[in-house]
Motif scaffolding. Structure first.
Motif, PDB file in Angstrom:
ATOM      1  N   HIS A 200      -6.539   8.915  -0.386  1.00 12.92           N
ATOM      2  CA  HIS A 200      -6.050   8.514   0.931  1.00 12.92           C
ATOM      3  C   HIS A 200      -6.159   9.715   1.868  1.00 12.92           C
ATOM      4  O   HIS A 200      -5.553  10.762   1.624  1.00 12.92           O
ATOM      5  CB  HIS A 200      -4.583   8.051   0.812  1.00 12.92           C
ATOM      6  CG  HIS A 200      -3.979   7.594   2.087  1.00 12.92           C
ATOM      7  ND1 HIS A 200      -2.817   8.121   2.586  1.00 12.92           N
ATOM      8  CD2 HIS A 200      -4.368   6.639   2.970  1.00 12.92           C
ATOM      9  CE1 HIS A 200      -2.506   7.505   3.720  1.00 12.92           C
ATOM     10  NE2 HIS A 200      -3.437   6.610   3.971  1.00 12.92           N
TER      11      HIS A 200
ATOM     12  N   HIS B  31       1.728   5.268  -0.846  1.00 17.53           N
ATOM     13  CA  HIS B  31       0.906   6.484  -0.869  1.00 17.53           C
ATOM     14  C   HIS B  31       1.794   7.697  -1.119  1.00 17.53           C
ATOM     15  O   HIS B  31       3.007   7.674  -0.853  1.00 17.53           O
ATOM     16  CB  HIS B  31       0.152   6.666   0.462  1.00 17.53           C
ATOM     17  CG  HIS B  31       1.053   7.041   1.606  1.00 17.53           C
ATOM     18  ND1 HIS B  31       1.637   6.106   2.436  1.00 17.53           N
ATOM     19  CD2 HIS B  31       1.477   8.258   2.061  1.00 17.53           C
ATOM     20  CE1 HIS B  31       2.366   6.711   3.346  1.00 17.53           C
ATOM     21  NE2 HIS B  31       2.301   8.018   3.142  1.00 17.53           N
TER      22      HIS B  31
ATOM     23  N   ASP C 148       1.030  11.799  -0.308  1.00 17.11           N
ATOM     24  CA  ASP C 148       0.052  12.724   0.252  1.00 17.11           C
ATOM     25  C   ASP C 148       0.650  14.122   0.399  1.00 17.11           C
ATOM     26  O   ASP C 148       1.858  14.287   0.605  1.00 17.11           O
ATOM     27  CB  ASP C 148      -0.410  12.267   1.646  1.00 17.11           C
ATOM     28  CG  ASP C 148      -1.140  10.939   1.620  1.00 17.11           C
ATOM     29  OD1 ASP C 148      -1.610  10.550   0.542  1.00 17.11           O
ATOM     30  OD2 ASP C 148      -1.229  10.289   2.684  1.00 17.11           O
TER      31      ASP C 148
ATOM     32  N   LEU D  38       0.851  -1.184   0.000  1.00 16.18           N
ATOM     33  CA  LEU D  38       0.000   0.000   0.000  1.00 16.18           C
ATOM     34  C   LEU D  38       0.893   1.242   0.000  1.00 16.18           C
ATOM     35  O   LEU D  38       1.171   1.831   1.042  1.00 16.18           O
ATOM     36  CB  LEU D  38      -0.919  -0.016   1.233  1.00 16.18           C
ATOM     37  CG  LEU D  38      -1.840   1.190   1.448  1.00 16.18           C
ATOM     38  CD1 LEU D  38      -2.769   1.405   0.262  1.00 16.18           C
ATOM     39  CD2 LEU D  38      -2.638   1.027   2.736  1.00 16.18           C
TER      40      LEU D  38
ATOM     41  N   SER E 169      -3.302   6.755  -3.144  1.00 14.12           N
ATOM     42  CA  SER E 169      -2.760   5.481  -2.667  1.00 14.12           C
ATOM     43  C   SER E 169      -3.157   4.365  -3.632  1.00 14.12           C
ATOM     44  O   SER E 169      -4.115   4.490  -4.407  1.00 14.12           O
ATOM     45  CB  SER E 169      -3.262   5.166  -1.260  1.00 14.12           C
ATOM     46  OG  SER E 169      -4.661   4.948  -1.247  1.00 14.12           O
TER      47      SER E 169
END
Length: 510
Positions: free
Chosen positions: A162, A129, A131, A127, A146
């Motif tokens: 996300h 990501h 951000d 997972l 994500s």
């Protein structure tokens, strides 16, 4: 007269300097807690029909080392139709400042788990990501992209937004070699340890869910009994004298097919009576639960509870509780009652409401490991090895004995829904071979199931022995071998694991 005063000053200063040299150095570890959410696009079933997105929420704690951070996270399903879908994994990432108010958060979560009949394969997933973070004074918010992929023959793969909220959670500590060293308040006066302490409590408990008649569960017999029996751990952190936040996790060991689990985060208020020997606690939590044949829809549950505690000796209490656990629309609902053994501690300071007169450094050990069960017996599928990611937390009662709690989730081996929640007692040797090696043994027991692993109603027994190889004052390489036996199923497997151990000592004021 002047000479006498000067001599007294020099003697006092020398004594203080000698004492200060032997006091443990207070170190600070920076870190942050995080709650995040993502909505996962689930694959179509064999008939080509798509189910609602699975709303997934995670709880994380990360240690910060400059811009780099690493830690652990656990995810659970809250919405959709996969209540009981849980995972555990390792976080690693970078928080890069862009300005005083903005930062970039890029990282990767690697974990294992599954459940609720989802196409999770062996359970392993990634997972990553990316951000954008917005820094406020007491917290920060993140929003970005994500991607999730269950990489071991799973069918879940999705790109999504996300969302996250991060709260600084730093702590002070001493190195583990100060374990069980004792000091008086006078020794620590006017040092870095001379400050208000933080109150925590730790409880091992047995809980029972008396399920209502209109709730759907898979019973293990035709009897009218609809009681699910759970074993678990609860940690309370006090914000002041009365208000506290709590984290609670349970796994089923009897009453339904193995595989049920719940996790709650919440708050409460503490009332004390009879000179602090009797306590009444009111609590309200929200979280995720399901699995083991329990139909909890998407998995989101609420948990109001009332607990009564009575002191047994020192800081040890016995606790009884009653309450409710239910989905918001009461699709699943149950009353709850249970029994627990609870320990209170005042950490990292000598100022507290009891005006402590002594303090002892108590040890904690956090262990992340990868484990393999050889030829893990299945309920129906062919027998094969089972791999799982595992986290264990030890609290040292003294230099030899420790209490242990452990949770594990399958990540390879065609058993993605398998998970364990177990606890027990261990002992370790003194340091050997130039203070580099320690040997240990432990016996853990509790709830386990899911993933077609043959654990019956879920109760397992898990003895093990191993070694710790010291790498630094806080880090060790840890490995063990052992045997897992399901008392109500066919699982009987030799296992081995290897991982990293992170050891610290915290000042506990009396």
């Amino acid at each position: 007269m002047l000479m006498k005063l000067l001599l007294a000053f020099l003697v006092t200063s020398f004594a203080f300097a000698q004492n200060s040299e032997h006091l443990p150095q207070q170190r600070e570890q920076r870190g942050f807690g995080q709650i995040d959410f993502l909505s996962i696009d689930m694959p179509a079933n064999p008939e080509g029909l798509r189910e609602p997105n699975m709303g997934w929420s995670g709880l994380h704690y990360n240690l910060s080392f400059g811009d780099f951070y690493t830690g652990l996270g656990i995810y659970g399903s809250l919405t959709g139709q996969r209540g009981g879908f849980f995972t555990l994994g390792l976080n690693a990432g970078f928080k890069t400042p862009l300005s005083d108010l903005l930062f970039m958060d890029t990282g990767l979560h690697f974990g294992g788990g599954g459940g609720a009949g989802a196409p999770d394969g062996g359970g392993a997933f990634i997972l990553p990501h990316a951000d954008l973070g917005f820094q406020f004074r007491p917290f920060s918010l993140t929003l970005g992209y994500s991607y999730i992929n269950f990489i071991d023959n799973g069918q879940i793969e999705s790109h999504q937004l996300h969302f996250g909220m991060q709260i600084p959670l730093n702590f002070d500590y001493a190195t583990f070699d100060h374990l069980e060293k004792k000091y008086t308040s006078a020794d620590l006066k006017n040092t870095s340890w001379d400050k208000p302490s933080r109150r925590f409590s730790f409880m091992l408990h047995l809980n029972n869910l008396n399920v209502s008649e209109n709730s759907t569960i898979a019973k293990v017999s035709s009897s009218a009994d609809t009681t699910i029996r759970l074993v678990g751990l609860e940690i309370d952190a006090y914000l002041d004298k009365n208000w506290f936040v709590f984290f609670k996790a349970d796994g089923a060991y009897s009453g339904i097919p193995a595989g049920y689990m719940d996790i709650f985060l919440g708050g409460g208020y503490h009332f004390s009576f009879n000179n602090n020997t009797t306590n009444l606690l009111t609590k309200f939590g929200m979280g995720a639960g399901g699995g083991g044949g329990v139909d909890s829809q998407g998995g989101f549950m609420i948990y109001p509870d009332l607990s009564l505690e009575q002191r047994l000796f020192d800081d040890m209490y016995i606790s009884i509780n009653t309450g409710f656990m239910l989905t918001p629309d009461s699709h699943f609902s149950s009353s709850t009652y249970g029994l627990g053994l609870k320990y209170y501690a005042n950490f990292n300071g000598i100022e507290n409401k009891t005006k402590s007169r002594s303090a002892t450094f108590k040890g904690f050990e956090a262990i992340l490991k990868q484990e393999v069960y050889l030829d893990a017996q299945r309920t129906s599928n062919p027998t094969e090895d089972l791999h799982q990611i595992s986290f264990q937390l030890n609290y040292f009662l003294n230099k030899t004995f420790y209490l242990a709690g452990q949770t594990s989730f399958a990540n390879f081996g065609n058993a993605g829904a398998y998970a364990e929640g177990i606890a027990g007692l261990g002992l370790q040797s003194s340091a050997l071979f130039g203070n580099t090696i320690q040997v240990f043994g432990q016996v853990l027991a509790g709830g386990a199931g899911g993933g077609n692993i043959s654990t019956g109603q879920g109760f397992i027994l898990k003895p093990a022995a191993g070694i710790n190889l010291k790498l630094s004052p806080t880090l060790s390489l840890r490995s063990s071998v052992g045997y897992t036996k399901a008392l109500g199923g066919e699982l009987a497997s030799v296992f081995g694991n290897i991982g990293l151990s992170y050891k610290l000592a915290f000042l506990n004021a009396k």
